[in-house]
Design a protein around this motif. Structure first.
Motif, PDB file in Angstrom:
ATOM      1  N   ILE A 173       2.885 -16.338  15.264  1.00 63.39           N
ATOM      2  CA  ILE A 173       3.373 -16.165  16.542  1.00 63.39           C
ATOM      3  C   ILE A 173       2.738 -16.892  18.054  1.00 63.39           C
ATOM      4  N   ARG A 200       1.497 -15.750  21.704  1.00 59.81           N
ATOM      5  CA  ARG A 200       1.911 -15.139  22.889  1.00 59.81           C
ATOM      6  C   ARG A 200       2.542 -15.538  23.500  1.00 59.81           C
ATOM      7  N   LYS A 201       1.263 -16.021  24.160  1.00 61.96           N
ATOM      8  CA  LYS A 201       1.590 -17.257  25.294  1.00 61.96           C
ATOM      9  C   LYS A 201       0.538 -18.319  24.935  1.00 61.96           C
ATOM     10  N   GLU A 247      -0.390 -15.190  17.639  1.00 63.65           N
ATOM     11  CA  GLU A 247      -0.562 -13.869  16.949  1.00 63.65           C
ATOM     12  C   GLU A 247      -0.652 -13.534  15.566  1.00 63.65           C
ATOM     13  N   ASP A 305      -4.003 -10.882  17.824  1.00 61.83           N
ATOM     14  CA  ASP A 305      -3.868 -11.958  18.642  1.00 61.83           C
ATOM     15  C   ASP A 305      -5.355 -12.207  18.576  1.00 61.83           C
ATOM     16  N   LYS A 331       7.098 -18.951  24.368  1.00 63.06           N
ATOM     17  CA  LYS A 331       6.853 -17.313  24.047  1.00 63.06           C
ATOM     18  C   LYS A 331       6.971 -16.722  23.340  1.00 63.06           C
ATOM     19  N   ASP A 332       6.298 -16.343  22.546  1.00 57.78           N
ATOM     20  CA  ASP A 332       6.860 -15.266  21.004  1.00 57.78           C
ATOM     21  C   ASP A 332       7.274 -16.532  19.877  1.00 57.78           C
ATOM     22  N   GLU A 333       6.923 -18.477  20.364  1.00 58.81           N
ATOM     23  CA  GLU A 333       7.748 -19.283  18.881  1.00 58.81           C
ATOM     24  C   GLU A 333       6.622 -18.770  17.371  1.00 58.81           C
ATOM     25  N   PRO A 334       7.593 -18.698  16.274  1.00 64.48           N
ATOM     26  CA  PRO A 334       7.107 -18.618  15.317  1.00 64.48           C
ATOM     27  C   PRO A 334       6.336 -20.449  15.183  1.00 64.48           C
TER      28      PRO A 334
END
Lengths: 356, 280
Positions: free
Chosen positions: A245, A247-248, A253, A258, A268-271
């Motif tokens: 994922i 995070r930024k 992640e 992280d 942001k938070d894109e898989p």
């Protein structure tokens, strides 16, 4: 900008209701060594046969030096093919095989003799002039097949998995020799293979194909280092491909941890798909890496150890010069620039992304 | 390995017995008859009788028929085989089957059918007359004998050539095409040279039997036209002159063997001709 020699425009071909090539565009430049790479059935051989004139495309045109050659039969095209099965004429000896095309062009005896001699020297087969093909080894037959095509001075040489039937050692030797021949004759090579090692070694440019589409094209280093989708990453060498994922920017992640990376431009938070090459991972003491796991398998490969580490139900592949004990817990470390982040395909269909 | 071969060698025993009993011994007997007269004394006259005008005329006629038949069979076989090759594999096989089908019928029956077709008031002529055309007068001529031998022996020419040509790797033909050969050149430089072993067996299987046949001339030549085979048959069965019959047989056999040896050699010449391709 290099000069283009061959242009494929909007090529499609269907066999028995199965789309083998799907609206494909490709430009091949003068004097480049271009490799069509992909698993069997990806359309690479069909594409080569369309260029050679043995297969007619259902749709699209083929241009050579700006001239439309789509409807020309193979014998009228100034390109020659080296076939996987060599396909030498069994009733002619080596010299007669090589002279075949020149005889048809009614070249003079002296010219043919010199050319044959030159070609035999080029492929390192001097002294074999009067051998029949059935008395030659596979590697020797392929050399003759290459010489037979090259004496005609084609503008483009098409090679259809020419080394596929040879054993590993001979294949590597022939790869080096092909590159040498390429340098010496200075013509365009279009090479088809399913062997990614071969493609990485020899090519100026690689076209990775799957399901009739170009997945990615570029020089070997960019294909290897920056695969644009999971298919390419998986096909070119071994890869760890794991869901992460974003995070930024520059922080992803992976398995709940992280990790620093260098990729930007994701939401942001894109898989995402995270691709990590086995040789880029290093084994560190437990707790010192971004994740810990259990070494489940260690295989000696000569130059390195092939190590599997199980962490959170994912089995990481690692190539390391230092062995670890099977069954010990270790940490895995990675440099940020060695992490490759890719957008997840929205659907299975999108798995095959059109090349640029 | 030699153990296994030795163990199985006795399996060829029955054939060897057959071969000795029905080929080797009769042949020796014929040779003995050929070189002796009725008193048992040695003579060459039975062999030299082939030079007798009646015999040599029949002999030359046989030669003409056999050569004509062989050449025409070759000319018919190649286009046929090339078409078979082009057809989808299963359809080519079917066409071949159709060609071979008549061979399942009795040899004599097939000839009797031709006799009825070709006779002066036979089926073909009836048809021609009904269409208002001139009837043919081929019955009991060399033409009807020629039709008969070609019909009989064409499959023996087609089959070996078909096998040789379907054995050619498609890749080899594509390679020729790739190097600039059109279809005529591909035939001359690739397909034909590679079919020569098949052609060789085809010639052997067509030339020899058409040279020595006598039933075909009997049935389709109306007994007026005599092949050397007919004369030999008459010497044995009607004149009961086994010495003369054997002498003519041996002369014919020697000729056939020599011409076969010559055929093999002339095929080498064909191959040599392909060698204008030779470099250096």
């Amino acid at each position: 900008m290099p000069e283009s020699i061959l242009e494929l425009k909007n090529i499609s071909k269907t066999f028995d209701g199965k789309k083998v090539i799907d609206h494909l565009d490709l430009t091949i430049y003068k004097n480049e060594f271009i490799t069509l790479l992909g698993p069997s059935g990806c359309g690479k051989s069909t594409l080569l046969r369309i260029i050679g004139g043995f297969v007619q495309p259902d749709e699209g045109r083929v241009f050579c030096n700006g001239v439309d050659i789509t409807d020309l039969p193979p014998e009228k095209r100034n390109l020659h093919t080296v076939f996987q099965k060599y396909s030498l004429f069994p009733h002619y000896d080596v010299a007669e095989n090589i002279a075949f095309g020149l005889k048809l062009k009614k070249k003079s005896k002296e010219y043919i003799r010199d050319k044959v001699k030159y070609a035999l020297r080029l492929v390192n087969m001097e002294g074999f002039e009067h051998r029949k093909p059935n008395l030659l080894s596979g590697g020797q037959q392929q050399r003759v097949a290459i010489a037979r095509a090259i004496v005609n001075e084609p503008e483009i040489l098409l090679l259809d998995e020419p080394l596929g039937a040879l054993d590993l050692k001979l294949r590597q030797e022939m790869q080096r020799e092909l590159m040498k021949i390429k340098r010496e004759v200075g013509i365009t090579f279009v090479y088809v293979t399913h062997d990614q090692g071969e493609a990485l070694t020899m090519s100026d440019r690689i076209i990775v194909m799957n399901q009739g589409l170009i997945q990615q094209m570029g020089d070997p280093k960019s294909i290897y280092d920056e695969p644009q989708n999971a298919f390419v990453a998986d096909f070119i060498g071994e890869s760890n491909i794991i869901t992460g994922i974003m995070r930024k920017d520059c922080l992803v992640e992976i398995q709940g941890q992280d990790v620093m990376c260098v990729d930007t431009g994701f939401q942001k938070d894109e898989p995402v798909d995270v691709v990590i090459r086995p040789e880029d991972l290093s084994i560190v003491p437990e707790g010192a890496g971004f994740i810990d796991g259990l070494a489940t398998d260690v295989i000696y490969q000569g130059a390195y150890y092939d190590i599997r580490v199980l962490a959170d139900d994912y089995e990481w592949a690692i190539q390391s010069v230092n062995p670890v004990m099977c069954g010990t817990r270790v940490g895995l470390a990675i440099l940020p620039e060695n992490i490759q982040i890719m957008h997840k395909p929205r659907s299975a269909d999108e798995e095959v992304i059109r090349g640029k | 390995m030699s153990n296994t071969t030795r163990g199985f060698k006795w399996l060829s025993g029955p054939y060897l017995l057959w071969c000795v009993g029905f080929t080797v011994i009769p042949l020796l007997v014929i040779v003995q008859y050929a070189f002796t007269d009725t008193t048992g004394a040695f003579t060459l006259s039975n062999i030299l009788a082939i030079l007798d005008p009646i015999h040599s005329k029949a002999f030359l006629f046989s030669l003409e028929i056999a050569l004509g038949c062989t050449v025409l069979c070759i000319l018919l076989a190649y286009p046929l085989v090339l078409v078979f090759r082009r057809l989808h594999l299963s359809r080519g096989k079917f066409m071949l089957f159709v060609l071979i089908l008549p061979m399942w019928m009795n040899f004599i029956l097939r000839l009797l059918a031709w006799q009825m077709l070709l006779s002066n008031n036979g089926i073909i002529n009836n048809l021609l007359i009904r269409l208002g055309l001139q009837p043919l007068a081929v019955a009991n001529t060399w033409i009807s004998i020629m039709i008969g031998v070609i019909y009989e022996y064409l499959p023996y020419m087609v089959l070996p050539i078909y096998n040789a040509i379907t054995d050619i790797d498609e890749g080899v033909i594509q390679a020729a095409q790739d190097l600039g050969a059109d279809s005529g050149t591909i035939f001359r430089k690739v397909i034909f040279p590679l079919s020569i072993p098949g052609l060789k067996s085809g010639i052997t299987m067509v030339f020899v039997p058409s040279m020595t046949s006598f039933v075909i001339a009997d049935l389709l030549g109306g007994g007026r036209l005599q092949l050397i085979g007919n004369i030999i048959e008459q010497e044995f069965n009607r004149s009961m002159d086994w010495h003369l019959g054997s002498g003519l047989s041996v002369a014919l056999m020697v000729f056939v063997l020599i011409s076969m040896a010559f055929t093999m050699k002339s095929e080498n010449v064909v191959e040599e001709e392909g060698r204008q391709w030779r470099v250096n």
